[in-house]
Design a protein around this motif. Structure first.
Motif, PDB file in Angstrom:
ATOM      1  N   ARG A 276       2.903   6.203  -3.268  1.00 39.78           N
ATOM      2  CA  ARG A 276       3.576   6.582  -4.132  1.00 39.78           C
ATOM      3  C   ARG A 276       3.541   6.432  -5.209  1.00 39.78           C
ATOM      4  N   GLU A 277       2.786   5.608  -5.968  1.00 30.03           N
ATOM      5  CA  GLU A 277       2.237   5.891  -7.405  1.00 30.03           C
ATOM      6  C   GLU A 277       1.828   6.819  -7.491  1.00 30.03           C
ATOM      7  N   LEU A 278       0.760   6.899  -7.065  1.00 27.12           N
ATOM      8  CA  LEU A 278      -0.407   7.312  -6.640  1.00 27.12           C
ATOM      9  C   LEU A 278      -0.818   9.372  -5.816  1.00 27.12           C
TER      10      LEU A 278
ATOM     11  N   LEU B 213       1.025  -1.329   0.064  1.00 27.75           N
ATOM     12  CA  LEU B 213      -0.092  -0.209   0.090  1.00 27.75           C
ATOM     13  C   LEU B 213       0.956   2.009   0.708  1.00 27.75           C
ATOM     14  N   ASP B 214       2.063   1.024   0.751  1.00 31.91           N
ATOM     15  CA  ASP B 214       2.660   2.463   0.674  1.00 31.91           C
ATOM     16  C   ASP B 214       3.535   2.481  -0.478  1.00 31.91           C
ATOM     17  N   ALA B 215       4.179   1.543  -1.761  1.00 33.34           N
ATOM     18  CA  ALA B 215       4.001   1.919  -2.856  1.00 33.34           C
ATOM     19  C   ALA B 215       3.196   2.132  -4.300  1.00 33.34           C
TER      20      ALA B 215
END
Length: 62
Positions: A31-33, A26-28
């Motif tokens: 960051r992506e969004l 979920l952290d990635a």
């Protein structure tokens, strides 16, 4: 005719999605969004500020 093979493949994929456990980073994803983490100061505006915003519509004072 010929639908049996396609249907079997769809059922196989559906079973894999239903019964497998997927790990989501979920952290990635955040960051992506480009989503920032919510601040820990509280949830939303103070209740008095919200009440004041609607006083004009109700015509009542506290």
């Amino acid at each position: 005719m010929g639908r049996g093979r396609a249907k079997a493949k769809q059922q196989k994929v559906a079973r894999e999605l239903k019964y497998s456990t997927h790990f989501a980073d979920l952290d990635a994803l955040q960051r992506e969004l480009g989503v920032s983490k919510p601040d820990s100061s509280g949830a939303g505006p103070e209740p008095d500020a919200v009440d004041d915003e609607y006083e004009d519509w109700t015509g009542t004072d506290r």
